[in-house]
Design an enzyme around this catalytic site. Structure first.
Site, PDB file in Angstrom:
ATOM      1  CG  ASP A  30      -1.100  -8.855   0.925  1.00  0.00           C
ATOM      2  OD1 ASP A  30      -1.929  -9.954   0.678  1.00  0.00           O
ATOM      3  OD2 ASP A  30      -1.767  -7.860   1.237  1.00  0.00           O
ATOM      4  CB  ILE A  31      -1.257 -14.749   1.392  1.00  0.00           C
ATOM      5  CG1 ILE A  31      -2.855 -14.129   1.784  1.00  0.00           C
ATOM      6  CG2 ILE A  31      -0.823 -15.211   2.672  1.00  0.00           C
ATOM      7  CD1 ILE A  31      -3.758 -15.299   2.078  1.00  0.00           C
ATOM      8  CD  GLN A  99     -10.935  -1.927   6.871  1.00  0.00           C
ATOM      9  OE1 GLN A  99     -11.962  -0.817   6.831  1.00  0.00           O
ATOM     10  NE2 GLN A  99     -10.549  -2.341   7.825  1.00  0.00           N
ATOM     11  CG  HIS A 105      -4.541  -4.136   7.020  1.00  0.00           C
ATOM     12  ND1 HIS A 105      -6.122  -4.266   7.372  1.00  0.00           N
ATOM     13  CD2 HIS A 105      -4.476  -4.159   5.529  1.00  0.00           C
ATOM     14  CE1 HIS A 105      -6.729  -4.313   6.187  1.00  0.00           C
ATOM     15  NE2 HIS A 105      -5.829  -4.319   5.042  1.00  0.00           N
ATOM     16  CG  PHE A 106      -0.698   1.423   7.856  1.00  0.00           C
ATOM     17  CD1 PHE A 106      -1.474   1.283   9.178  1.00  0.00           C
ATOM     18  CD2 PHE A 106      -0.761   2.744   7.176  1.00  0.00           C
ATOM     19  CE1 PHE A 106      -2.060   2.510   9.673  1.00  0.00           C
ATOM     20  CE2 PHE A 106      -1.367   3.940   7.855  1.00  0.00           C
ATOM     21  CZ  PHE A 106      -1.859   3.639   9.339  1.00  0.00           C
TER      22      PHE A 106
END
Ligand SMILES: [Zn+2]
Length: 155
Positions: A30-31, A99, A105-106
């Protein structure tokens, strides 16, 4: 989907720090990590969220099964590498639940027992990587995921 950031990552139009990729599933850092090593596990099929998942074809079933499998394996990799003692799995469905990318996505979030680990606070960006740290972490997790997949021989 034209304006989907995850589809663009899947199509290699924008870069990501990958930890796993197959024909069906991709996983990357994740960024805006909540904690270091925070991964996103994403099906290559564009489903908006869990409520949008279709299991009508063999291909869809395989995608979904591998997605759930990699959520477990990525979690196991966090713990077996001793990156962290624990992890949270977070999955958001629709804007009211947080979201922000409309592609299923998880989140797999390593937990280090720090004060960042307030559940269910969602402190995106709270963790900062040193230069090259994200890539090194991704390589460590990638190796562990690949080793678990090979060991379990389910794919
Ligand atoms: Zn998408």
């Amino acid at each position: 989907m034209d304006n989907c950031i995850f589809c663009k990552i899947i199509n290699k139009e924008i870069p990501a720090t990958k930890v796993y990729e197959s024909d069906r599933v991709i996983a990357f850092l994740d960024i805006n990590p909540i904690e270091k090593g925070h991964m996103l596990i994403v099906p290559k099929q564009h489903w908006k969220n869990l409520a949008d998942v279709k299991l009508d074809t063999e291909k869809e079933i395989e995608i979904y099964e591998e997605l759930m499998y990699i959520v477990r394996v990525a979690t196991k990799a966090v713990i077996t590498t001793k990156l962290a003692d624990g992890a949270n799995i977070l999955q958001c469905n629709n804007a009211c639940a947080g979201q922000t990318v409309d592609h299923l996505h998880f989140h797999v979030i390593p937990r280090y027992g720090s004060e960042l680990a307030t559940v269910p606070a969602f402190n995106s960006g709270a963790a900062k990587y040193e230069p090259n740290e994200a890539q090194a972490l991704a390589e460590k997790l990638s190796s562990a995921i690949a080793a678990i997949v090979k060991d379990e021989e389910l794919l």
